[in-house]
Design a protein around this motif. Structure first.
Motif, PDB file in Angstrom:
ATOM      1  N   MET A   1       0.816  -1.201   0.000  1.00  0.00           N
ATOM      2  CA  MET A   1       0.000   0.000   0.000  1.00  0.00           C
ATOM      3  C   MET A   1       0.860   1.267   0.000  1.00  0.00           C
ATOM      4  O   MET A   1       0.497   2.284  -0.586  1.00  0.00           O
ATOM      5  CB  MET A   1      -0.923   0.002   1.230  1.00  0.00           C
ATOM      6  CG  MET A   1      -1.835   1.210   1.303  1.00  0.00           C
ATOM      7  SD  MET A   1      -2.900   1.162   2.735  1.00  0.00           S
ATOM      8  CE  MET A   1      -3.839   2.651   2.461  1.00  0.00           C
ATOM      9  N   ILE A   2       2.003   1.197   0.699  1.00  0.00           N
ATOM     10  CA  ILE A   2       2.875   2.374   0.801  1.00  0.00           C
ATOM     11  C   ILE A   2       3.302   2.898  -0.569  1.00  0.00           C
ATOM     12  O   ILE A   2       3.241   4.116  -0.812  1.00  0.00           O
ATOM     13  CB  ILE A   2       4.101   2.053   1.692  1.00  0.00           C
ATOM     14  CG1 ILE A   2       3.656   1.862   3.136  1.00  0.00           C
ATOM     15  CG2 ILE A   2       5.140   3.165   1.610  1.00  0.00           C
ATOM     16  CD1 ILE A   2       4.760   1.502   4.105  1.00  0.00           C
ATOM     17  N   PRO A   3       3.710   2.029  -1.516  1.00  0.00           N
ATOM     18  CA  PRO A   3       4.090   2.541  -2.841  1.00  0.00           C
ATOM     19  C   PRO A   3       2.954   3.287  -3.529  1.00  0.00           C
ATOM     20  O   PRO A   3       3.193   4.298  -4.216  1.00  0.00           O
ATOM     21  CB  PRO A   3       4.483   1.268  -3.602  1.00  0.00           C
ATOM     22  CG  PRO A   3       4.880   0.298  -2.546  1.00  0.00           C
ATOM     23  CD  PRO A   3       3.979   0.583  -1.401  1.00  0.00           C
TER      24      PRO A   3
ATOM     25  N   GLN B   1      -4.039   5.126   9.786  1.00  0.00           N
ATOM     26  CA  GLN B   1      -3.280   5.393  10.999  1.00  0.00           C
ATOM     27  C   GLN B   1      -1.962   4.622  11.080  1.00  0.00           C
ATOM     28  O   GLN B   1      -1.036   5.058  11.761  1.00  0.00           O
ATOM     29  CB  GLN B   1      -4.142   5.051  12.223  1.00  0.00           C
ATOM     30  CG  GLN B   1      -5.391   5.907  12.358  1.00  0.00           C
ATOM     31  CD  GLN B   1      -5.087   7.278  12.928  1.00  0.00           C
ATOM     32  OE1 GLN B   1      -4.289   7.417  13.834  1.00  0.00           O
ATOM     33  NE2 GLN B   1      -5.732   8.297  12.384  1.00  0.00           N
ATOM     34  N   ARG B   2      -1.879   3.490  10.403  1.00  0.00           N
ATOM     35  CA  ARG B   2      -0.676   2.656  10.522  1.00  0.00           C
ATOM     36  C   ARG B   2       0.427   3.056   9.550  1.00  0.00           C
ATOM     37  O   ARG B   2       1.524   2.507   9.605  1.00  0.00           O
ATOM     38  CB  ARG B   2      -1.048   1.191  10.295  1.00  0.00           C
ATOM     39  CG  ARG B   2      -1.977   0.632  11.384  1.00  0.00           C
ATOM     40  CD  ARG B   2      -2.193  -0.857  11.201  1.00  0.00           C
ATOM     41  NE  ARG B   2      -3.057  -1.392  12.246  1.00  0.00           N
ATOM     42  CZ  ARG B   2      -3.392  -2.678  12.355  1.00  0.00           C
ATOM     43  NH1 ARG B   2      -2.944  -3.546  11.464  1.00  0.00           N
ATOM     44  NH2 ARG B   2      -4.173  -3.085  13.332  1.00  0.00           N
ATOM     45  N   LEU B   3       0.147   3.969   8.661  1.00  0.00           N
ATOM     46  CA  LEU B   3       1.186   4.401   7.728  1.00  0.00           C
ATOM     47  C   LEU B   3       2.278   5.152   8.487  1.00  0.00           C
ATOM     48  O   LEU B   3       1.976   6.026   9.313  1.00  0.00           O
ATOM     49  CB  LEU B   3       0.600   5.318   6.649  1.00  0.00           C
ATOM     50  CG  LEU B   3      -0.244   4.668   5.560  1.00  0.00           C
ATOM     51  CD1 LEU B   3      -0.786   5.743   4.624  1.00  0.00           C
ATOM     52  CD2 LEU B   3       0.564   3.650   4.774  1.00  0.00           C
TER      53      LEU B   3
ATOM     54  N   ARG C   1       8.396   8.275   7.050  1.00  0.00           N
ATOM     55  CA  ARG C   1       8.899   7.544   5.886  1.00  0.00           C
ATOM     56  C   ARG C   1       8.086   7.884   4.631  1.00  0.00           C
ATOM     57  O   ARG C   1       8.645   8.082   3.547  1.00  0.00           O
ATOM     58  CB  ARG C   1       8.842   6.035   6.130  1.00  0.00           C
ATOM     59  CG  ARG C   1       9.642   5.244   5.087  1.00  0.00           C
ATOM     60  CD  ARG C   1       9.262   3.777   5.021  1.00  0.00           C
ATOM     61  NE  ARG C   1       9.084   3.153   6.314  1.00  0.00           N
ATOM     62  CZ  ARG C   1       8.633   1.908   6.454  1.00  0.00           C
ATOM     63  NH1 ARG C   1       8.311   1.204   5.363  1.00  0.00           N
ATOM     64  NH2 ARG C   1       8.472   1.384   7.644  1.00  0.00           N
ATOM     65  N   ILE C   2       6.760   7.955   4.778  1.00  0.00           N
ATOM     66  CA  ILE C   2       5.905   8.299   3.635  1.00  0.00           C
ATOM     67  C   ILE C   2       6.237   9.694   3.123  1.00  0.00           C
ATOM     68  O   ILE C   2       6.345   9.934   1.909  1.00  0.00           O
ATOM     69  CB  ILE C   2       4.416   8.229   4.030  1.00  0.00           C
ATOM     70  CG1 ILE C   2       4.000   6.788   4.342  1.00  0.00           C
ATOM     71  CG2 ILE C   2       3.530   8.797   2.924  1.00  0.00           C
ATOM     72  CD1 ILE C   2       3.971   5.876   3.162  1.00  0.00           C
TER      73      ILE C   2
END
Length: 419
Positions: A1-3, A41-43, A47-48
């Motif tokens: 999901m981060i990408p 909330q967990r992102l 870093r993002i």
């Protein structure tokens, strides 16, 4: 999901405006970044933000370089301060613990504005390129944009949250509808299980009575294992074991239903909608062009909705199965003059007059599976009649070729109307 988040922030970061006619810009990517950091909330916020800044720097440099008369290094250095903005934003977002204030809108807007304003100031300090503007003018615009983007972020966050709550409510309603139908079917099966238990009890009593008669007629024969009296007693014992198993099963189902059944009432419109949704799913799964309409009126609230749902479900299913080709089914429900009247009408082939009374007999059926060749159990209408009568009501059927109408009339006094 981060990408995916990083890519979305970087792409929206290409939507910008130049407020001071130089390389400094206000972008939409910040709003997207903050909204997603609040919602998910967990992102990892820092870093993002750092990775989004790095990709934004790369995209701006590579996309603009072919169209400007400068070196690749120069284009990179001009866009590098933007990375400083994202780094500063991520650090402040984390240090100020912005996510802890999602329940306090004024505080949330204030903290988001501080993150935006401070990060813009960091970028401006790094650039040192703003000329022809007073410090007051520059700061005013930065504050205005910071507050504006913070407001957009809060609106975006609460919009996503509202949409999620809507989806969850829809899913809950669908699961609740399925639960009502499962319980209604379990109640129907429990009725026939109890009926079978009573039949087993009668058979056991007859077997034991037979043993007593044989034992009285042939004294001393019980000692012989193969004597009629001994075999009758063995059969009675076996039936007694089956009876105990049936009791355990029925008691277990009753305990499950006691936990699952809600004692609160439901309005007529609500459980009619549940029946309608379930019926349309059922019809959509058939290779049959059946049109069905629902019309329900009144504000009746009852705790007997499982029985009513089971009545409607069985009558509608029978109507769908009776229609041989394209057909129309009309379902209505309304209460007046102290009674709830349910009507299920179809334009199927009709029921022969000689069979009108037989259709409510347990086991009577004219339907069979074309795949297995087995007859239907014929318990549906029998169960409908039992439920109707248990509620003090009556069921009437009128039929002719092309028109069959089942009318169920239930007294409101037995439905425990709740205010």
């Amino acid at each position: 999901m981060i990408p995916h988040v990083i890519l979305l922030v970087s792409i929206t970061g290409l939507i910008f405006t130049y407020p001071f006619d130089d390389y400094f810009r206000f972008t939409l990517g910040v709003v997207v970044l903050a909204t997603l950091l609040l919602y998910f909330q967990r992102l990892p916020a820092l870093r993002i933000a750092v990775l989004s800044g790095a990709l934004t720097l790369l995209l701006r440099t590579t996309l603009k370089y072919p169209f400007v008369d400068e070196s690749l290094l120069s284009a990179f250095m001009h866009n590098l301060p933007a990375f400083g903005y994202y780094l500063g934003y991520g650090l402040l977002f984390r240090l100020l613990k912005v996510r802890n204030y999602t329940g306090n809108i004024p505080a949330l807007i204030l903290l988001l504005s501080l993150c935006d304003i401070a990060s813009n100031c960091v970028e401006l300090i790094i650039r040192r390129e703003v000329v022809g503007r007073t410090l007051e003018t520059i700061f005013t615009e930065i504050v205005a944009v910071g507050v504006g983007r913070s407001l957009l972020t809060v609106i975006g966050y609460y919009s996503l949250k509202r949409y999620r709550d809507f989806v969850l409510a829809e899913d809950h309603a669908a699961r609740y509808a399925e639960l009502i139908f499962i319980i209604a079917k379990l109640k129907a099966e429990l009725f026939y299980l109890k009926k079978s238990s009573n039949d087993i009890e009668l058979v056991m009593e007859k077997g034991y009575t037979l043993y007593q008669s044989l034992n009285a007629a042939y004294p001393g024969e019980l000692a012989k294992a193969d004597s009629p009296a001994a075999r009758a007693l063995a059969i009675a014992r076996d039936i007694h074991e089956v009876k105990k198993d049936y009791y355990r099963v029925t008691r277990g189902i009753e305990e499950i239903l006691d936990i699952a059944v809600c004692e609160e009432g439901l309005p007529l419109s609500e459980f009619f909608q549940i029946v309608e949704q379930n019926t349309r799913r059922y019809i959509n799964g058939l290779d049959k062009p059946v049109t069905i309409t629902f019309d329900y009126r009144g504000e009746l609230v009852t705790d007997q909705y499982y029985a009513i749902v089971s009545i409607l479900n069985n009558l509608i299913t029978n109507a769908v199965e009776a229609i041989q080709a394209a057909g129309v089914i009309a379902v209505t429900g309304q209460w007046n003059s102290g009674r709830l009247v349910l009507v299920v009408a179809d334009n199927g082939p009709g029921i022969p007059p000689a069979e009108t009374e037989l259709i409510f007999a347990p086991g009577y059926s004219t339907k069979f599976s074309e795949v297995t060749g087995q007859m239907s159990t014929g318990l549906g209408l029998s169960h409908v009649k039992h439920l109707t009568e248990s509620l003090g009501g009556q069921i009437i059927v009128t039929s002719k070729p092309g028109k069959t109408i089942f009318t169920v009339s239930l007294p409101l006094t037995n439905l425990r109307k709740m205010e």
